[in-house]
Design an enzyme around this catalytic site. Structure first.
Site, PDB file in Angstrom:
ATOM      1  N   LYS A  25      10.187  11.776 -25.145  1.00 46.83           N
ATOM      2  CA  LYS A  25       8.674  11.861 -24.641  1.00 46.83           C
ATOM      3  C   LYS A  25       8.642  12.374 -23.049  1.00 46.83           C
ATOM      4  CE  LYS A  25       7.324   8.133 -27.657  1.00 46.83           C
ATOM      5  NZ  LYS A  25       7.055   6.576 -27.638  1.00 46.83           N
ATOM      6  N   GLU A  66      14.187  19.154 -19.432  1.00 48.27           N
ATOM      7  CA  GLU A  66      14.278  17.502 -19.397  1.00 48.27           C
ATOM      8  C   GLU A  66      13.925  16.851 -18.276  1.00 48.27           C
ATOM      9  OE1 GLU A  66      15.036  14.952 -20.734  1.00 48.27           O
ATOM     10  OE2 GLU A  66      16.938  14.862 -21.855  1.00 48.27           O
ATOM     11  N   ASP A  67      13.627  15.699 -18.255  1.00 43.85           N
ATOM     12  CA  ASP A  67      13.089  14.868 -17.122  1.00 43.85           C
ATOM     13  C   ASP A  67      14.097  14.529 -16.334  1.00 43.85           C
ATOM     14  OD1 ASP A  67      14.050  13.109 -19.135  1.00 43.85           O
ATOM     15  OD2 ASP A  67      12.258  11.813 -19.319  1.00 43.85           O
ATOM     16  N   ASP A 119      21.044  11.680 -16.932  1.00 46.85           N
ATOM     17  CA  ASP A 119      21.814  10.505 -16.255  1.00 46.85           C
ATOM     18  C   ASP A 119      23.268  10.531 -16.894  1.00 46.85           C
ATOM     19  OD1 ASP A 119      22.555   7.918 -15.854  1.00 46.85           O
ATOM     20  OD2 ASP A 119      21.222   6.736 -16.975  1.00 46.85           O
ATOM     21  N   LYS A 174      20.702  12.316 -11.707  1.00 45.97           N
ATOM     22  CA  LYS A 174      21.296  11.339 -11.148  1.00 45.97           C
ATOM     23  C   LYS A 174      22.997  11.333 -10.511  1.00 45.97           C
ATOM     24  CE  LYS A 174      18.960   7.648 -13.398  1.00 45.97           C
ATOM     25  NZ  LYS A 174      18.810   6.381 -14.240  1.00 45.97           N
ATOM     26  N   PHE A 206      17.412   3.200 -11.495  1.00 45.72           N
ATOM     27  CA  PHE A 206      16.553   3.453 -12.560  1.00 45.72           C
ATOM     28  C   PHE A 206      15.350   3.739 -11.825  1.00 45.72           C
ATOM     29  CE2 PHE A 206      13.931   2.398 -16.133  1.00 45.72           C
ATOM     30  CZ  PHE A 206      14.578   3.179 -17.187  1.00 45.72           C
ATOM     31  N   ASP A 218       9.835   6.464 -18.166  1.00 46.61           N
ATOM     32  CA  ASP A 218       9.187   5.068 -18.517  1.00 46.61           C
ATOM     33  C   ASP A 218      10.233   3.893 -18.397  1.00 46.61           C
ATOM     34  OD1 ASP A 218      10.851   5.839 -20.869  1.00 46.61           O
ATOM     35  OD2 ASP A 218      10.125   4.077 -21.703  1.00 46.61           O
TER      36      ASP A 218
HETATM   37  P1  IMP Z   1      21.155  10.382 -20.720  1.00 46.02           P
HETATM   38  O1  IMP Z   1      21.633  10.656 -22.171  1.00 46.02           O
HETATM   39  O2  IMP Z   1      21.919   9.004 -20.141  1.00 46.02           O
HETATM   40  O3  IMP Z   1      21.542  11.534 -19.814  1.00 46.02           O
HETATM   41  O4  IMP Z   1      19.758   9.860 -20.651  1.00 46.02           O
HETATM   42  C1  IMP Z   1      18.728  10.758 -20.960  1.00 46.02           C
HETATM   43  C2  IMP Z   1      17.574  10.038 -21.108  1.00 46.02           C
HETATM   44  O5  IMP Z   1      17.429   8.757 -21.050  1.00 46.02           O
HETATM   45  C3  IMP Z   1      16.196  10.748 -20.454  1.00 46.02           C
HETATM   46  O6  IMP Z   1      15.870  11.904 -20.966  1.00 46.02           O
HETATM   47  C4  IMP Z   1      15.370   9.728 -20.106  1.00 46.02           C
HETATM   48  O7  IMP Z   1      14.391   9.646 -21.204  1.00 46.02           O
HETATM   49  C5  IMP Z   1      16.063   8.413 -20.196  1.00 46.02           C
HETATM   50  N1  IMP Z   1      16.531   7.921 -18.799  1.00 46.02           N
HETATM   51  C6  IMP Z   1      17.844   8.050 -18.138  1.00 46.02           C
HETATM   52  N2  IMP Z   1      17.769   7.565 -16.718  1.00 46.02           N
HETATM   53  C7  IMP Z   1      16.440   7.115 -16.690  1.00 46.02           C
HETATM   54  C8  IMP Z   1      15.670   6.312 -15.755  1.00 46.02           C
HETATM   55  O8  IMP Z   1      16.272   6.183 -14.523  1.00 46.02           O
HETATM   56  N3  IMP Z   1      14.560   5.984 -15.914  1.00 46.02           N
HETATM   57  C9  IMP Z   1      13.729   6.109 -17.160  1.00 46.02           C
HETATM   58  N4  IMP Z   1      14.445   7.004 -18.368  1.00 46.02           N
HETATM   59  C10 IMP Z   1      15.609   7.254 -17.935  1.00 46.02           C
HETATM   60 MG    MG Z   2      13.217   7.613 -21.984  1.00 44.74          MG
END
Ligand code: IMP
Ligand code: MG
Length: 171
Positions: free
Chosen positions: A38, A94-95, A98, A126, A147, A154
């Site tokens: 989302k 993407e938002d 991480d 990040k 975070f 969210d």
């Molecule tokens: P990744 O797979 O670890 O890169 O994370 C992907 C998803 O995790 C992102 O699209 C976010 O929805 C969520 N996410 C990662 N870091 C954060 C954060 O700091 N706050 C909130 N959601 C996060």
């Molecule tokens: Mg999320």
């Protein structure tokens, strides 16, 4: 909620630059912007309004952290694309990146559908996080490994509607 890390004004200015770059790079091409739900709905809506070329939109939903703040590394497609992407220029929006595990999975999954091109736009990246190499064509801001919430992001489903990005100190 928390301390402001990236202001609404700074986000707006950066998205304007990213939109201009996208409009330049994809001029004359059939662009499909794919938002990852989302979290990306806010970035997608605001970035899209700075894109001045004709563009279509689609969305995917993938499983995220649930109620935890750590990546499980498990990615599940909850909603797939409506459109076929073979031969199309696809830009994933993407938002935040991480661990990059979500995107690594998505890129592999979309690449086998043979798009003409597949690029990545992310508002936040990040730093200080170990991740597989990802080529990010359009990036907003690099932040620390904290975070954060707001602007689509969210904590336990809440705070996506904050107009800025804030650090959650108490989790
Ligand atoms: P990744 O797979 O670890 O890169 O994370 C992907 C998803 O995790 C992102 O699209 C976010 O929805 C969520 N996410 C990662 N870091 C954060 C954060 O700091 N706050 C909130 N959601 C996060
Ligand atoms: Mg999320």
């Amino acid at each position: 909620m928390g301390r402001t890390l990236v202001s609404a004004e700074d986000i707006g200015a950066r998205l304007e630059e990213m939109g201009a770059a996208i409009s330049r790079d994809y001029a004359g091409k059939d662009l499909l912007m794919v938002g990852i739900l989302k979290g990306a709905f806010v970035v997608m809506a605001d970035l899209a309004r700075h894109v001045t070329i004709p563009v279509e939109f689609d969305f995917m939903a993938v499983s995220s952290y649930g109620a935890s703040t750590k990546s499980s590394g498990v990615v599940r497609i909850l909603k797939d694309l409506d459109e076929e992407i073979e031969g199309r220029h696809v830009l994933i929006v993407e938002d935040i990146i991480d661990t990059g595990l979500t995107l690594q999975y998505l890129i592999r999954n979309l690449r086998v559908r043979n798009p003409a091109s597949l690029e990545l736009a992310a508002l936040l990246i990040k730093d200080g996080v170990e991740r597989p190499p990802l080529d990010i064509a359009y990036e907003g801001f690099h932040i620390g490994p904290e975070f954060v919430v707001g602007y689509g992001l969210d904590f336990e489903g809440k705070y996506r509607n904050l107009p800025h990005v804030a650090v959650v100190d108490e989790v």
